[in-house]
Structure formats: structure tokens, C-alpha cells
Motif scaffolding. Structure first.
Motif: not given
Length: 260
Positions: A14, A18-19, A21-23, A25-26, A233
Motif C-alpha cells: 500500500c 500510494i507514495l 501519487p503523493l509525491w 501531488l507535492y 493531478t
């Protein structure tokens, strides 16, 4: 011990999923300034102010929607015929699934030459036709399983009331299978929405979709990572929302298509 290990592996999977997409987004909120990297909306403002972004977004929406509607319409008729004509087309269903497995790179050059000779290159119509090569077989395969789960006695009762095959399909079978059909439609839409190779080779300006447009955010001086991830995004909000809306139907749809 084994259960804890499984939970640990699942948690790691997990996190790895998820890492990225989060990166992304950042990075989309990161703005390079004299004082260093700051968080802001400048990348989103730059992307949303560009006409080519909205044009590419519209082309992606139009081609994906048309391919989905055509695939569901033709797929429903084909699946109805395969499950209601007395003979189970098991081999034909397998052949249709095999067509879904054909790599896009094998088809893109013949499509390019054909569309160039017919004047359909760089058009929404041509791109929609190419998307049917993978969306229509998927629709037929999925809907065939769903329709096969509906008892034949429903058809027999409708025929006793004077209904023909066309009426049975569109007024009885399709309404009963509304949930699974919606599930299939959303999956097809997501496939078409995320398609890259056909759109890259067969479009240039008049039908350019969003994913090939991202390559234009890589000028000679270097990639514009902020704008790339900001546009990505926004672009991927649509399939995420679509899948979230059918989350419950997704599980029910696969179960109903697996058991008769």
C-alpha cells in the motif's frame, strides 16, 4: 506470525502504491523561488490558463465517451446474441478476449497508414475507432458473463407476452443488468481516458488528448515538472471520481458475472 507477515507485506504494498501519487501531488504544489521551494498554486494557474490544456481535456473526454457508448451498445447486442441464441459461443468468446490482448503497437502503424489515406488522421472520429479495438472486446467479454447469469425463463416469459429479441434486450435484459453495465462502462471509459500510444501517433492538434500533451511540457531547457504534475493531478481526478462512484457496484458486478 504468518498473519502478521501478510499484514506487513500488504502495508508495504500500500505504501509503495500510494507514495508516487503523493509525491506527484507535492511536486505539483512546489514552486521554485529565490528563497527556495515554496508551496503554492502557481503551477495550477499556469496549466488552467492554457487553451491547449482545455482543448486536450475536451478531446480526451469526447473520445473516451464516444468509445464507451459505442462499445456498450454494440457489446450488449453481441453479448445478448452469444448468450441467447441457443448455442454457447465459448470459443468465440475466447477469440474476442484474445483480440483484447493484441498489443497496441501492432495496430498503430496500420491505423496510421489507413487514416492518412482516408483523411481521418488527427480526428476524434479516427481516434474513437482505434479505441474500439480494445474497448469493444472487453465490453463483449464482460457483458457476456453478466447476461449469462440472467435466467432464460425471463426471456421465455417475455416472448409469451409477444416481445421480440430487440425488446427483450433493451427493455428487460439491459435494465436488469444496469449495475454491471455501468461498471463495464466506467472501466472502458478509464481505459480510453488513460490511453497514450494511439493518441500520441494518430493525433497532433485537432484531436490531441491530454497524455500526449504532457510531452510538450518538456522544452529544451528542461521538463516543467510542476506543470506536468499539476495537469496530471487534474486529469486523473475524473477516473478516480468515476471509480469511487461505482466502488460498490464493481464488486457486485464481477460476482454476478461469475455465477449463473
Amino acid at each position: 506470525m504468518k498473519t502478521k507477515l501478510l499484514y506487513l507485506v500488504a502495508l508495504g504494498a500500500c505504501v509503495m502504491t500510494i507514495l508516487p501519487p503523493l509525491w506527484a501531488l507535492y511536486v505539483s504544489f512546489s514552486v521554485q523561488t529565490d528563497a527556495g521551494v515554496m508551496l503554492g498554486l502557481e503551477n495550477y494557474r499556469d496549466v488552467l490558463s492554457q487553451e491547449q490544456f482545455w482543448a486536450a481535456l475536451w478531446h480526451s473526454l469526447l473520445t473516451a465517451s464516444l468509445s464507451t457508448l459505442i462499445s456498450i451498445g454494440l457489446g450488449s447486442m453481441a453479448a445478448f446474441g452469444m448468450t441467447r441464441m441457443g448455442i454457447r459461443f465459448a470459443r468465440l468468446a475466447l477469440a474476442i478476449l484474445a483480440m483484447r490482448m493484441i498489443p497496441s503497437i501492432v495496430l498503430v502503424i496500420p491505423f496510421y497508414l489507413f487514416f492518412r489515406s482516408t483523411g481521418s488522421l488527427d480526428s476524434v472520429f479516427g481516434l474513437t475507432i482505434t479505441y474500439l479495438t480494445f474497448s469493444l472486446p472487453f465490453a463483449i467479454w464482460m457483458l457476456q458473463g453478466f447476461f449469462a447469469a440472467i435466467p432464460d425463463t425471463i426471456d421465455e416469459a417475455a416472448r409469451l407476452d409477444g416481445a421480440n429479441s430487440w425488446t427483450i434486450l433493451w427493455r428487460i435484459i439491459v435494465p436488469i443488468s444496469a449495475g454491471p453495465i455501468l461498471t463495464t462502462a466506467v472501466l472502458i471509459f478509464c481505459f480510453c481516458w488513460n490511453e497514450f500510444l494511439f493518441a500520441l501517433v494518430l493525433t497532433d492538434r485537432n484531436a490531441l488528448t491530454f497524455l500526449p500533451l504532457l510531452m510538450r511540457y518538456v522544452p529544451p531547457q528542461g521538463p516543467l515538472y510542476g506543470q506536468i504534475f499539476a495537469g496530471s493531478t487534474i486529469y486523473f481526478i475524473v477516473p478516480i471520481v468515476a471509480l469511487a462512484l461505482i466502488r460498490k457496484q464493481l464488486g457486485r458486478g464481477f460476482v454476478s458475472g461469475s455465477v449463473k
